[in-house]
Design an enzyme around this catalytic site. Structure first.
Site, PDB file in Angstrom:
ATOM      1  N   MET A  10       0.826  -1.322  -0.027  1.00  0.00           N
ATOM      2  CA  MET A  10       0.051   0.041  -0.048  1.00  0.00           C
ATOM      3  C   MET A  10       0.893   1.260  -0.047  1.00  0.00           C
ATOM      4  O   MET A  10       1.705   1.542   0.687  1.00  0.00           O
ATOM      5  CB  MET A  10      -0.947  -0.014   1.301  1.00  0.00           C
ATOM      6  CG  MET A  10      -1.745  -1.286   1.314  1.00  0.00           C
ATOM      7  SD  MET A  10      -3.001  -1.224   2.416  1.00  0.00           S
ATOM      8  CE  MET A  10      -4.088   0.055   2.068  1.00  0.00           C
ATOM      9  N   GLY A  12      -0.293   4.570  -0.254  1.00  0.00           N
ATOM     10  CA  GLY A  12      -1.368   5.822   0.074  1.00  0.00           C
ATOM     11  C   GLY A  12      -2.079   6.445  -1.011  1.00  0.00           C
ATOM     12  O   GLY A  12      -2.896   7.193  -0.856  1.00  0.00           O
ATOM     13  N   GLY A  13      -1.977   5.820  -1.966  1.00  0.00           N
ATOM     14  CA  GLY A  13      -2.661   5.880  -3.646  1.00  0.00           C
ATOM     15  C   GLY A  13      -4.174   5.113  -3.400  1.00  0.00           C
ATOM     16  O   GLY A  13      -4.223   4.304  -2.602  1.00  0.00           O
ATOM     17  N   ASP A  15      -5.232   3.548  -5.726  1.00  0.00           N
ATOM     18  CA  ASP A  15      -5.282   2.015  -6.461  1.00  0.00           C
ATOM     19  C   ASP A  15      -5.216   1.109  -5.327  1.00  0.00           C
ATOM     20  O   ASP A  15      -5.688   0.108  -5.219  1.00  0.00           O
ATOM     21  CB  ASP A  15      -4.205   2.138  -7.428  1.00  0.00           C
ATOM     22  CG  ASP A  15      -4.568   2.990  -8.617  1.00  0.00           C
ATOM     23  OD1 ASP A  15      -5.778   3.333  -9.112  1.00  0.00           O
ATOM     24  OD2 ASP A  15      -3.514   3.603  -9.541  1.00  0.00           O
ATOM     25  N   SER A  16      -3.973   1.074  -4.826  1.00  0.00           N
ATOM     26  CA  SER A  16      -3.708  -0.070  -3.511  1.00  0.00           C
ATOM     27  C   SER A  16      -4.689  -0.093  -2.598  1.00  0.00           C
ATOM     28  O   SER A  16      -4.841  -1.059  -1.976  1.00  0.00           O
ATOM     29  CB  SER A  16      -2.250   0.316  -3.087  1.00  0.00           C
ATOM     30  OG  SER A  16      -2.134   1.475  -2.378  1.00  0.00           O
ATOM     31  N   MET A  35       5.980   0.226   2.370  1.00  0.00           N
ATOM     32  CA  MET A  35       7.227   0.247   2.044  1.00  0.00           C
ATOM     33  C   MET A  35       8.005   1.664   2.121  1.00  0.00           C
ATOM     34  O   MET A  35       7.423   2.653   1.310  1.00  0.00           O
ATOM     35  CB  MET A  35       7.615  -0.601   0.705  1.00  0.00           C
ATOM     36  CG  MET A  35       7.316  -2.042   0.599  1.00  0.00           C
ATOM     37  SD  MET A  35       7.497  -2.834  -0.967  1.00  0.00           S
ATOM     38  CE  MET A  35       5.719  -2.503  -1.558  1.00  0.00           C
ATOM     39  N   CYS A 100      12.591  -1.363  -9.557  1.00  0.00           N
ATOM     40  CA  CYS A 100      11.991  -1.228  -8.309  1.00  0.00           C
ATOM     41  C   CYS A 100      10.943  -2.419  -8.229  1.00  0.00           C
ATOM     42  O   CYS A 100      11.004  -3.223  -7.203  1.00  0.00           O
ATOM     43  CB  CYS A 100      11.471  -0.062  -7.998  1.00  0.00           C
ATOM     44  SG  CYS A 100      10.319   0.174  -6.372  1.00  0.00           S
ATOM     45  N   GLY A 124      -1.670  -2.477  -6.467  1.00  0.00           N
ATOM     46  CA  GLY A 124      -2.489  -1.940  -7.286  1.00  0.00           C
ATOM     47  C   GLY A 124      -2.221  -1.530  -8.621  1.00  0.00           C
ATOM     48  O   GLY A 124      -2.829  -0.744  -9.436  1.00  0.00           O
ATOM     49  N   CYS A 200      10.264   7.738  -8.093  1.00  0.00           N
ATOM     50  CA  CYS A 200       9.777   7.707  -6.609  1.00  0.00           C
ATOM     51  C   CYS A 200      10.763   8.486  -5.688  1.00  0.00           C
ATOM     52  O   CYS A 200      10.373   9.289  -4.806  1.00  0.00           O
ATOM     53  CB  CYS A 200       9.578   6.424  -6.005  1.00  0.00           C
ATOM     54  SG  CYS A 200      10.736   5.366  -6.516  1.00  0.00           S
TER      55      CYS A 200
END
Length: 370
Positions: A10, A12-13, A15-16, A35, A100, A124, A200
């Site tokens: 997850m 924070g967005g 989608d996840s 993460m 990543c 997500g 990121c």
């Protein structure tokens, strides 16, 4: 009845968050994992990880699932960021999102989740997995998402059979508008949150300034492609990529004598690099012939099925994420490298980026362009 345990990565967005929500509704025992992959100058100005964690915690509270925070920053620095710098130092333009996914999200994260006793992990990402029969049994295929505008299979092409067997992509059959609507109806606070973009660990900070902290500036000449005259100066070849238009600092300089169709008022684009002489070559005009290539070579190959595609077969390929599928054939396929020949020349085929091959909606795999 529970279908098993799944750990959802997850961010924070939205989608996840919706991925976790859907899996819980389907009967999985769901837990969330946040993460933390970057610690250097983790501040509110450029890095959003603190706010991301606040958003994840709020969503997990609403969904009634546990949340674990894991620091993978050491693995990220060793496996992703170090390679990122090596590629830029060599004059290429890497894609850290591909690395990543392969090294952190579907390796370090997967290994951690399995140690916790999970049967599956989930993310997500917009992609799908399908099991198909083969002559020797069955295999898993990585498919494009139903929502073609959000499909992320390009970034996942390095996943193999073992990883796909443990991975769920709950959003693969959904459109982004449906995902946001589900989040809003469920009362998730991030339903309207803007999608994250860019690299990121760089966030919103100026890319050139960030890279200069790790790779010393090496100024040199900017020359026209025929090399007969300098038209400007660059601070370092690593700051520029093939097809780049902005940030060259040579706007308004009169025409490219060696450049057809480059007229004197057309914009300048990066067309090549000479690492030995530290020269950046430019041409004028988006459609300059020097910016197009009808073939490429790729190394560091990775195939989803574990087998390379058939040579001389007609496939499609992408050499960057936001690109339409380009018809092509694959030649000289072996364990080390392959050659991809396009039906029509492709614009700004960039060393260091990934070429990803498709057979209709099936992502076959790919490699790193050289």
């Amino acid at each position: 009845m529970s279908r098993g345990t799944v750990v959802v990565g997850m961010s924070g967005g939205v989608d996840s968050s919706v991925a976790a929500m859907l899996l819980k509704r389907q009967g999985w025992r769901v837990s969330g994992l946040f993460m933390k992959n970057w610690e250097d100058d983790d501040d509110a100005d450029y890095c959003s990880s603190r706010q991301d964690l606040v958003d994840v915690a709020a969503v997990c509270d609403i969904l009634g699932i546990e949340l674990e925070v894991v620091n993978f920053s050491a693995e990220y620095k060793e496996r992703v960021f170090a390679e990122f710098l090596r590629e830029y130092r060599a004059g290429r333009t890497p894609n850290p999102d591909v690395l990543c996914n392969a090294e952190i999200k579907f390796r370090a994260f997967l290994e951690h989740a399995l140690r916790l006793g999970a049967e599956k992990i989930a993310t997500g990402h917009y992609a799908r997995v399908r099991e198909v029969a083969t002559e020797t049994g069955s295999e898993l295929q990585l498919l494009k998402a139903e929502d073609g505008t959000k499909d992320q299979s390009y970034f996942l092409y390095r996943l193999g059979q073992a990883q796909l067997a443990r991975t769920l992509f709950p959003l693969g059959d959904l459109y982004k508008r449906e995902v946001r609507q589900m989040a809003r109806q469920a009362g998730l606070p991030n339903y309207a949150r803007k999608d994250s973009t860019g690299i990121c660990f760089i966030g919103e900070r100026p890319f050139k300034a960030f890279l200069a902290r790790y790779l010393p500036r090496q100024p040199g000449e900017i020359r026209t492609l025929d090399g007969d005259r300098p038209v400007g100066r660059h601070d370092g070849l690593m700051y520029h990529t093939l097809g780049q238009r902005k940030g060259l600092g040579i706007g308004g300089i009169a025409g490219d004598r060696g450049g057809k169709p480059g007229g004197e008022h057309e914009a300048w684009y990066v067309a090549g690099k000479d690492l030995e002489k530290n020269i950046l070559y430019v041409v004028q005009g988006h459609d300059h012939p020097a910016l197009f290539a009808d073939r490429l070579r790729a190394i560091d190959l990775s195939w989803v099925s574990g087998r390379p595609p058939r040579a001389h077969w007609v496939y499609t390929a992408k050499t960057r994420y936001r690109q339409a599928d380009a018809p092509c054939q694959v030649e000289q396929v072996d364990a080390e490298r392959c050659e991809v020949i396009f039906a029509r020349p492709q614009w700004a085929v960039t060393p260091g980026q990934s070429v990803v091959l498709y057979d209709s909606t099936v992502c076959l795999g790919g490699g790193i362009i050289i």
